[in-house]
Structures are given as C-alpha cells and as structure tokens.
Design a protein around this motif. Structure first.
Motif, PDB file in Angstrom:
ATOM      1  N   GLN A 321       0.858  -1.181   0.000  1.00 58.17           N
ATOM      2  CA  GLN A 321       0.000   0.000   0.000  1.00 58.17           C
ATOM      3  C   GLN A 321       0.895   1.232   0.000  1.00 58.17           C
ATOM      4  O   GLN A 321       1.666   1.444   0.941  1.00 58.17           O
ATOM      5  N   SER A 322       0.828   2.055  -1.054  1.00 59.58           N
ATOM      6  CA  SER A 322       1.683   3.236  -1.114  1.00 59.58           C
ATOM      7  C   SER A 322       1.183   4.200  -2.183  1.00 59.58           C
ATOM      8  O   SER A 322       0.258   3.896  -2.954  1.00 59.58           O
ATOM      9  N   LEU A 334      -0.653  17.863  -9.460  1.00 60.65           N
ATOM     10  CA  LEU A 334      -1.245  16.793  -8.654  1.00 60.65           C
ATOM     11  C   LEU A 334      -0.309  16.383  -7.521  1.00 60.65           C
ATOM     12  O   LEU A 334      -0.367  15.262  -7.035  1.00 60.65           O
ATOM     13  N   TYR A 335       0.557  17.309  -7.121  1.00 61.19           N
ATOM     14  CA  TYR A 335       1.481  17.113  -6.005  1.00 61.19           C
ATOM     15  C   TYR A 335       2.525  16.030  -6.294  1.00 61.19           C
ATOM     16  O   TYR A 335       3.006  15.376  -5.381  1.00 61.19           O
ATOM     17  N   TYR A 428      -4.388   5.985 -10.915  1.00 54.49           N
ATOM     18  CA  TYR A 428      -4.982   7.320 -10.959  1.00 54.49           C
ATOM     19  C   TYR A 428      -5.673   7.679  -9.651  1.00 54.49           C
ATOM     20  O   TYR A 428      -5.841   8.867  -9.319  1.00 54.49           O
ATOM     21  N   ASP A 429      -6.071   6.631  -8.866  1.00 54.47           N
ATOM     22  CA  ASP A 429      -6.850   6.888  -7.657  1.00 54.47           C
ATOM     23  C   ASP A 429      -5.991   7.139  -6.424  1.00 54.47           C
ATOM     24  O   ASP A 429      -6.509   7.264  -5.317  1.00 54.47           O
ATOM     25  N   CYS A 430      -4.681   7.219  -6.615  1.00 52.65           N
ATOM     26  CA  CYS A 430      -3.828   7.718  -5.532  1.00 52.65           C
ATOM     27  C   CYS A 430      -3.902   9.236  -5.509  1.00 52.65           C
ATOM     28  O   CYS A 430      -4.123   9.882  -6.541  1.00 52.65           O
ATOM     29  N   ASN A 431      -3.691   9.796  -4.345  1.00 45.16           N
ATOM     30  CA  ASN A 431      -3.709  11.253  -4.242  1.00 45.16           C
ATOM     31  C   ASN A 431      -2.585  11.704  -3.313  1.00 45.16           C
ATOM     32  O   ASN A 431      -2.710  11.635  -2.087  1.00 45.16           O
ATOM     33  N   PRO A 432      -1.459  12.176  -3.877  1.00 45.39           N
ATOM     34  CA  PRO A 432      -0.333  12.621  -3.050  1.00 45.39           C
ATOM     35  C   PRO A 432      -0.561  13.944  -2.332  1.00 45.39           C
ATOM     36  O   PRO A 432       0.296  14.379  -1.562  1.00 45.39           O
ATOM     37  N   ASN A 437      -3.325  12.384   1.058  1.00 47.87           N
ATOM     38  CA  ASN A 437      -2.250  11.373   1.045  1.00 47.87           C
ATOM     39  C   ASN A 437      -2.821   9.963   0.840  1.00 47.87           C
ATOM     40  O   ASN A 437      -2.497   9.028   1.568  1.00 47.87           O
ATOM     41  N   THR A 438      -3.665   9.829  -0.169  1.00 49.18           N
ATOM     42  CA  THR A 438      -4.346   8.566  -0.441  1.00 49.18           C
ATOM     43  C   THR A 438      -3.388   7.565  -1.071  1.00 49.18           C
ATOM     44  O   THR A 438      -2.772   7.847  -2.102  1.00 49.18           O
ATOM     45  N   GLU A 439      -3.283   6.390  -0.444  1.00 48.46           N
ATOM     46  CA  GLU A 439      -2.434   5.318  -0.966  1.00 48.46           C
ATOM     47  C   GLU A 439      -3.311   4.200  -1.523  1.00 48.46           C
ATOM     48  O   GLU A 439      -4.459   4.044  -1.123  1.00 48.46           O
ATOM     49  N   GLN A 440      -2.735   3.431  -2.455  1.00 50.91           N
ATOM     50  CA  GLN A 440      -3.438   2.286  -3.023  1.00 50.91           C
ATOM     51  C   GLN A 440      -2.467   1.117  -3.173  1.00 50.91           C
ATOM     52  O   GLN A 440      -1.259   1.270  -2.996  1.00 50.91           O
TER      53      GLN A 440
END
Length: 592
Positions: A321-322, A334-335, A428-432, A437-440
């Motif tokens: 998960q990262s 997008l950071y 695409y569904d990660c958010n840095p 700070n969404t990890e997948q």
C-alpha cells in the motif's frame, strides 16, 4: 519467510553490536546451528529473496531513448550523458548478485543436514522444495550477473563471471578467472534443471489423489502433509514455472546478436524454452485479455490473495500500500515531482489505431492532431498534452501556454522536459496531496507472460520465419497479431499492416522489437534489449515536443532534449573497477 528474515537480521544485528553490551554477549553462531533450527536455515535462504534484482521503479528507462528524468542528479541520466565508468556504474549487479549467491551456496551446502521435520518423508519434501528454491534463485542471480557484466575482452573472448558454487570463507582463493559466457549459461541451465526437478510447477493445496507420484512412492498418502510443504502458504516463492521462464530469458540473451558468436545457444533453443512456458497456458489462446494494463486493473489488484498471481503475471512482488510512484511521477499540479518523462521517440513508436506506423502514408497520421486515433496503449502509458490524470481527472496542460508547473520546462526539477508525463505503473486513484495522502495497492511484475510471448516471437521469427512454428502450434505472426488485437490495434481492418509484413523476416523483426518496446516500456527492459540487439538506438538523442498556442491553434514543434553519449564498447557493461584492482586474474571487458 518474513519471520525467518526478521530472525536472521536480529541475529546479524546482535552479532555486529556485541561491543555495546558489558559484558559482551557471545552470539556469533556457527552454520551448524541451522541443522536443528529450520527457521535459522531458512533465514540464510531468505537473504537471496531480499537481494532479488527486480526494481519497482522504471529507473533504467531514463538511460534509453524512451525517457529522461527531470532530476539532474539522477545516476542513470548522468550515465547516459557521458559519466558511465567502471567505477561509477548504476547498472552494476556485481556485489548484490555475488552476495546472494554466497548465501545460496551456504544454504545448498548445509540443507541436507537440516532437520526440517521429525517425519523423514516430510523432511524429504521440505528439503526438495527448499533446495529447489535455492537452485532457482541462483539461476536468477547468475542471469542478472551475465546480463550486466558479460562481454568481450580485448583478445576476442566472450566472458561471463567467475562461477562459484561452493561457499567461500577466509581461506578461499578469491583471485579467480572469469568463466566463459557459455560456461555461465551452462551453469544457469544446470541450476534451472535441478530447480525444475525439485520444485512444484505452482504452489497450492491438493487433494489426496493429486499428491505427486514421487512422494506417493515415498509413502505420502495424506495430502495435508504435502500441502504443509507445498500448499497455499508457500505462494510467492519461486516455482518450477518461474524457473522455466527464467531459462527462456537466459536462452534469448545467449542467442541475441551481441552474444551469439560466443555461445552455442540457437534461436530455436530460445523459442523452444519460451514455448515450454506458453504451452502450459494454451499458447496465444491463454493470453490475458487485460494483460497490457496489469498495473491498473484495480478490481483484480484489490482482490489478490496472498501470493496469488493474475493471469498476466508469472512472478510478482508482494502487494504493498503506497503512493510513492505517484508522488514521484504525477504532474506537479497533482502534487507529484514529474520525475520520469517519456520521450517523443517513444510516442512516435506507437502506431495508429489502424496498425500502421505513423511514418506510413496509409496511417492517416495528422501532425497537427498527433494524439488522435492512435494505438490505445499510448493514452494508457503516457500523459500527453490536455489528457487527464489523477483521482479527479484533472486536465494536464504540458504546452507552453499552460498556467501552472505542468507546462514544459516551467520549473526546473519539477516540470516535464519532454512534454509528457508517465502514466504506466501509476494508479490514478492515488492522491499525493498532503491533505489526503491517499495510498493504493501496487505490486511489481517481475516476469509477465507478455514478455515470454515476445521472447518466443523474436526467437521463432529468427529460427523459422514470421509464420513458421517449428514443433509448436503457433508462430511469431500469431503472437504479434494477438498482442496487437488485445491492445485494440488493427481490429477494424484485420491488421492490414501486419498482413503486409508477415512474409518478410526483416520487417517482422522490426515490428516485434517495436511491440516489445511498447508492451514492456517502463519495466526496465529497454536498456538491456538495445544492448543485446546491438542497435544504434542506444545513442539516439532523446526528444520531446514543444506545443505553443497561436491564436487558438496548437503548434507542435519537436525539440532535442538530451543527447546520449555511449561509446561502442558500452554495449557490454564493465566489471567493477575496484574488483579489477583487487584481483589480477579478473579480466575487464574491452574498452573499460
């Protein structure tokens, strides 16, 4: 396995920190300690897994015509632009591979004496499997040594590495000659053969009547004993299937133009080894229809059980998960740091949706609208101007008219240098964004079936021509047609371009190499492929696209981004300079 690793690391840590304690703790253990402690013994083997050579990032691609980095301190960037030396080699495999081989040799020399189980039959099964793993892992480690350091000497000999199959100690003679490339190939094949004999094809629980005959003959009638050794819990370790794939990789390397004059491995051998792997899944009929987007098949990834491999994957890493890949490679809006920038060279290699190269008149390519009607893999793998990325499908403007740091060369070390950002490998569904700070879940594909299909296509075309099959039921043409159809290329016109070249071995070779470039881009294959093919692309200038907006009309201007400075001798990597200085019998490859 994790427990074994932690145990061994703890032992090594304590033995290295002995002087911190007063009085000192006596904890330097002899290898004979493993005989009664299977966990300790497996810890020795575990180090070869820790030292596996597979990378989770597309680092070597920035040393090729497929990508550049916007990080000026990137070792691969510096290597590609003239700083590659025997003393400064980011591609070196020498130390880690040889370290891993030492652990494997230690394990193999002692495994027969380990009390894996009180039950003698169960002990035999454990010993078979674990020794099979060691032989298979040694084949992997030796393959990467050969890949990185095999080469021709000044006096015209093709050498590999010093073959060491016994553990070394303080009394060993380390001043060894390099074995020939062929001897190294033979050793890898011998290890692969032993591994395949000892390992199950795959791990998994079986019923009583499915226990392999060799263990039934030893008295195993209860599948629970077999499953305890080779069941579901072992998934993720090296298997017979994986070793067969590694053997195919080695054969392809040895048969390739850069090495074939120094080996007896033929294109037919390489095709046959690849076919062994592919026949097990029904050849082209078993090709995963979603295999080209393995990294983005979200429902598949989310549902993966421990050690289970999707249809496209022969061997993978654990799922983690990262959002590290996204933080490194998303556009700055997008950071992300926009690190890996695909080149115009690579973008030009994607054909049109009708299957024709963009240089062909029949392609209907429009330079004023260059991303329209292209091979769908282009948009799957590359973020180009005014395409979208990220969890909210933000439009990314890489043209000079962009109003943020996504624009080309807007911010040094952050913006794209080529006009493109990386999409492949990313979710695409990660958010840095630090606010979320969404990890997948991600995993590294160590060996894909698509790679082995392309291995077969390349070797079969050279051995029997585009439509020849040898002793098999499918041809290079069949493989290429299936791969392109899966990608959505040429489906509306029966892939007229492929049909036009299927009678020409040279044109088919060019097409197979291009399909390999596209399918395996950013998976650390391109550098090694260019070297084994010995083609001029190794020194091809990396290019990009500058897009200006002139009164609402977009103007596309190709630009040179980064020159390559490889010398002819660099088709073969060096032996580390420090090793050459230490050992008089260790001969360097020509030019280094």
């Amino acid at each position: 396995m994790k427990s074994s690793i932690i145990f061994l690391v703890l032992v090594l840590f304590l033995s290295s920190c002995d002087d911190l304690f007063d009085p000192a703790i006596e904890n330097i253990r002899g290898l004979d300690a493993m005989y009664k402690e299977p966990t300790y013994a497996q810890g020795v083997l575990a180090n070869a897994y820790i030292l596996l050579p597979y990378s989770s990032t597309p680092n070597s691609d920035v040393a090729t015509d497929d990508a550049v980095s916007n990080d000026n301190s990137n070792n691969y960037l510096m290597m590609a632009t003239g700083s590659w030396t025997a003393a400064n080699n980011p591609m070196s495999q020498w130390q880690d591979r040889r370290n891993a081989i030492q652990y494997l040799n230690l394990f193999l020399s002692n495994a027969d004496q380990v009390e894996w189980s009180k039950d003698e039959v169960v002990r035999t099964m454990y010993n078979d499997r674990l020794k099979g793993e060691a032989y298979g892992l040694r084949a992997v480690q030796m393959y990467y040594l050969l890949l990185a350091h095999g080469g021709w000497t000044e006096d015209g000999r093709l050498l590999g590495f010093p073959i060491v199959t016994q553990p070394e100690d303080a009394t060993s003679d380390f001043n060894q000659n390099r074995n020939t490339f062929q001897e190294c190939v033979d050793q890898i094949f011998a290890d692969a053969k032993k591994a395949i004999e000892l390992l199950p094809l795959d791990y998994g629980n079986v019923a009583d009547d499915q226990v392999p005959q060799k263990y039934k003959d030893l008295g195993v009638t209860n599948a629970s004993d077999y499953n305890r050794v080779n069941g579901n819990l072992m998934r993720g370790r090296i298997t017979g299937r994986i070793v067969e794939a590694v053997r195919a990789q080695v054969a392809l390397l040895a048969a390739s133009p850069s090495y074939s004059a120094g080996t007896n491995v033929t294109w037919e051998d390489a095709a046959n080894y690849a076919a062994t792997v592919l026949d097990r899944i029904g050849d082209v009929g078993g090709m995963d229809p979603n295999g080209d987007t393995w990294y983005a098949n979200i429902s598949e990834i989310e549902a993966l059980a421990s050690g289970v491999t999707p249809a496209e994957i022969i061997w993978r890493s654990d799922v983690g998960q990262s959002n590290t890949l996204e933080t490194d490679n998303f556009p700055p809006s997008l950071y992300g740091s926009g690190r890996i920038n695909p080149t115009q060279n690579l973008v030009n290699a994607f054909p049109m949706e009708n299957g024709y190269p963009i240089s062909d008149q029949s392609s209907n390519y429009d330079p004023a609208n260059p991303y329209a009607n292209r091979d769908p893999r282009l948009s799957n793998y590359v973020v180009f101007n005014e395409s979208t990325q990220g969890p909210n499908n933000d439009v990314i403007v890489t043209g000079t008219y962009g109003d943020n740091n996504d624009a080309i060369n807007r911010e040094n070390g952050l913006s794209t240098r080529t006009g493109y950002y990386l999409r492949k490998l990313l979710r695409y569904d990660c958010n840095p964004d630090p606010q979320y700070n969404t990890e997948q879940k991600h995993y590294t594909a160590r060996i894909r079936y698509t790679e082995i299909f392309l291995d077969y296509a390349e070797a079969a075309n050279e051995a029997w021509g585009p439509t020849g099959t040898g002793s098999h039921t499918f041809s290079a043409y069949d493989v290429v047609k299936a791969i392109r159809a899966r990608a959505g290329v040429g489906t509306a016109n029966n892939d007229a371009y492929l049909e036009s070249v299927k009678g020409d071995q040279d044109k088919m070779r060019e097409l197979i190499r291009n399909e390999r470039r596209l399918e395996l881009c950013f998976e650390n294959h391109r550098f090694w492929d260019l070297r084994r093919w010995k083609v001029p692309n190794l020194n091809e200038t990396a290019t990009g696209i500058q897009i200006d907006n002139s009164n609402g009309t977009l103007i596309y201007k190709p630009i040179d981004v980064e020159g390559r400075d490889y010398k002819d001798y660099m088709y073969y990597g060096p032996i580390p300079y420090g090793e050459i200085q230490k050992w008089s019998n260790l001969e360097q490859n020509a030019g280094w």
